[in-house]
Design a protein around this motif. Structure first.
Motif, PDB file in Angstrom:
ATOM      1  N   LEU A 219       0.824  -1.209   0.000  1.00  0.00           N
ATOM      2  CA  LEU A 219       0.000   0.000   0.000  1.00  0.00           C
ATOM      3  C   LEU A 219       0.858   1.260   0.000  1.00  0.00           C
ATOM      4  O   LEU A 219       0.697   2.141  -0.861  1.00  0.00           O
ATOM      5  CB  LEU A 219      -0.930  -0.004   1.212  1.00  0.00           C
ATOM      6  N   ILE A 220       1.785   1.354   0.941  1.00  0.00           N
ATOM      7  CA  ILE A 220       2.550   2.595   1.034  1.00  0.00           C
ATOM      8  C   ILE A 220       3.631   2.662  -0.035  1.00  0.00           C
ATOM      9  O   ILE A 220       3.962   3.757  -0.516  1.00  0.00           O
ATOM     10  CB  ILE A 220       3.159   2.766   2.442  1.00  0.00           C
ATOM     11  N   ALA A 221       4.174   1.510  -0.455  1.00  0.00           N
ATOM     12  CA  ALA A 221       5.147   1.526  -1.549  1.00  0.00           C
ATOM     13  C   ALA A 221       4.495   2.059  -2.814  1.00  0.00           C
ATOM     14  O   ALA A 221       5.128   2.772  -3.606  1.00  0.00           O
ATOM     15  CB  ALA A 221       5.702   0.124  -1.790  1.00  0.00           C
ATOM     16  N   GLY A 222       3.211   1.753  -3.013  1.00  0.00           N
ATOM     17  CA  GLY A 222       2.514   2.221  -4.190  1.00  0.00           C
ATOM     18  C   GLY A 222       1.918   3.601  -4.068  1.00  0.00           C
ATOM     19  O   GLY A 222       1.752   4.303  -5.070  1.00  0.00           O
ATOM     20  N   ALA A 223       1.586   4.020  -2.836  1.00  0.00           N
ATOM     21  CA  ALA A 223       0.813   5.255  -2.666  1.00  0.00           C
ATOM     22  C   ALA A 223       1.614   6.438  -2.141  1.00  0.00           C
ATOM     23  O   ALA A 223       1.194   7.584  -2.320  1.00  0.00           O
ATOM     24  CB  ALA A 223      -0.378   4.998  -1.731  1.00  0.00           C
ATOM     25  N   GLN A 224       2.744   6.213  -1.480  1.00  0.00           N
ATOM     26  CA  GLN A 224       3.454   7.317  -0.855  1.00  0.00           C
ATOM     27  C   GLN A 224       3.840   8.421  -1.839  1.00  0.00           C
ATOM     28  O   GLN A 224       3.712   9.609  -1.519  1.00  0.00           O
ATOM     29  CB  GLN A 224       4.694   6.783  -0.118  1.00  0.00           C
ATOM     30  N   PRO A 225       4.294   8.102  -3.068  1.00  0.00           N
ATOM     31  CA  PRO A 225       4.640   9.179  -4.002  1.00  0.00           C
ATOM     32  C   PRO A 225       3.462  10.085  -4.373  1.00  0.00           C
ATOM     33  O   PRO A 225       3.684  11.174  -4.905  1.00  0.00           O
ATOM     34  CB  PRO A 225       5.159   8.422  -5.233  1.00  0.00           C
ATOM     35  N   LEU A 226       2.232   9.668  -4.094  1.00  0.00           N
ATOM     36  CA  LEU A 226       1.090  10.541  -4.351  1.00  0.00           C
ATOM     37  C   LEU A 226       1.148  11.810  -3.503  1.00  0.00           C
ATOM     38  O   LEU A 226       0.526  12.817  -3.848  1.00  0.00           O
ATOM     39  CB  LEU A 226      -0.222   9.798  -4.082  1.00  0.00           C
ATOM     40  N   LEU A 227       1.890  11.761  -2.403  1.00  0.00           N
ATOM     41  CA  LEU A 227       2.123  12.986  -1.630  1.00  0.00           C
ATOM     42  C   LEU A 227       3.503  13.564  -1.907  1.00  0.00           C
ATOM     43  O   LEU A 227       3.654  14.737  -2.212  1.00  0.00           O
ATOM     44  CB  LEU A 227       1.962  12.711  -0.136  1.00  0.00           C
TER      45      LEU A 227
END
Length: 394
Positions: A219-227
């Protein structure tokens, strides 16, 4: 200072926990928000910026299991206060020493603080909030990430562009001092009279719980760059100015905070069994948003804006629901379950920001990077579906 002898209202505990998460989590996206100024001032590459975020999350992951044990001994209140003290120290290092070298050290300190804050706030909220309000309480707590993201995305790029990026860290340090004092004053001291959920000290995780840290990693490996990477993406690929790029991401974060809390109310109405299904849908939707960003340059600014807005909203709605799902299935092992899940979560965050920056440096564009993130988020949705086989603890 005198400490409270009786329980504080749940809303006060949740509010203090939200502030603690807000001021600590800023270290996960502020480097990206001021990336243009950092690169111009210090002569660094994108991967140097990503490294700051990765060190922060990586240290949070490495320290999470230890933070769980510490919290079992000293309680949620003192864990949060200690975490905020590390944030204040990190802010002083980043703002006062100058140059690039102090910034990784600040990320390490803040990461250790975040491990304590995550476990401490989860335990404090679990101690103060009834199970039927658990999802909205933990979603509200996690909305501190988005509220601070909205503020710093709107302000930090302009401050760094017109004055200096160090002033952003000064602001984080000042907020950390206030939050540490507030935590000491209002969070419950659960060492002596633990909540009924924490009374049994077996601390055994249920069979199959390993799917939670696996899902959290993806989840965070995929979503963190969204911020951390959407502001430079909007500047470099979509042609927006630093101010407008920050406003776009800040507005998305503000809307996302409202959606996150609203989702918490809905998740509480669904109950422990059905809110796991909601979590799977939210994570899969975040992956779909990354696909829109992958086609943003080809499909145009409106599509990319939908991807940014949708990705930030769905990501954090999912994170708030994830925390509730972890507590639902942890029984008395709230601290250990949180620590195990967040270890996977922060190891994913260790890899993602620096790898994303290095990948974009190597290929010269963002499109394939967003596509890879969509695949990771699909894997996270599958892992959460498998974690849903665990029966909730009443």
């Amino acid at each position: 200072m005198s400490f409270p002898a009786r329980p504080r209202p749940a809303a006060v505990v949740v509010g203090a926990s939200t502030l603690a998460i807000a001021f600590n989590s800023a270290y996960g996206y502020v480097p990206g928000f001021v990336a243009t100024a950092l690169r111009a001032d210090l002569g660094i590459e994108r991967w140097h910026v990503g490294l700051l975020v990765s060190l922060y999350f990586g240290c949070a992951g490495v320290a999470s299991l230890t933070a769980g044990r510490i919290c079992d001994r000293i309680g949620g209140r003192f864990s949060v206060a200690a975490g905020m003290a590390l944030v204040v120290l990190a802010s002083g290092v980043a703002a006062s020493l100058g140059g690039y070298a102090p910034l990784p050290a600040a990320g390490v300190l803040a990461g250790f603080g975040y491990a304590l804050n995550n476990v401490g706030t989860n335990v404090s909220v679990a101690s103060a909030v009834r199970p039927r309000r658990r999802a909205v309480a933990l979603s509200t707590r996690s909305s501190g990430i988005l509220l601070m993201s909205a503020l710093t995305a709107a302000v930090a790029p302009t401050v760094a562009d017109r004055w200096n990026w160090e002033w952003v860290y000064v602001g984080l340090g000042g907020g950390g001092v206030v939050t540490a004092l507030l935590a000491l004053a209002v969070l419950p001291d659960d060492r002596g009279e633990p909540h009924e959920l924490l009374q049994r000290r077996t601390h055994r995780l249920p069979r199959g719980f390993v799917w939670f840290p696996i899902a959290a990693f993806c989840l965070i490996a995929g979503a963190q760059p969204l911020l951390s990477w959407t502001v430079p993406y909007a500047e470099e690929s979509l042609g927006l100015s630093p101010a407008w790029a920050g406003i776009l991401v800040g507005a998305s974060s503000a809307v996302g905070a409202v959606a996150m809390v609203s989702t918490g109310f809905g998740a509480d109405r669904l109950g422990p069994h059905r809110r796991m299904r909601l979590l799977v849908v939210l994570v899969a939707g975040t992956g779909a948003s990354c696909l829109l960003l992958a086609g943003g340059r080809l499909l145009g600014l409106p599509v990319a804006m939908v991807g940014i807005l949708g990705g930030i909203i769905l990501q954090f709605a999912g994170i708030g629901t994830m925390h509730a799902a972890v507590v639902d299935r942890a029984g008395p092992a709230v601290a250990r379950a949180t620590a195990a899940t967040m270890t996977g979560y922060y190891l994913g965050a260790l890899v993602s920001p620096v790898a994303f920056g290095a990948f974009v440096d190597s290929v010269g564009s963002y499109e394939w990077a967003w596509f890879i993130l969509a695949i990771l988020l699909g894997g996270s949705a599958v892992a959460f579906r498998l974690a849903g086989r665990i029966e909730p603890v009443d």
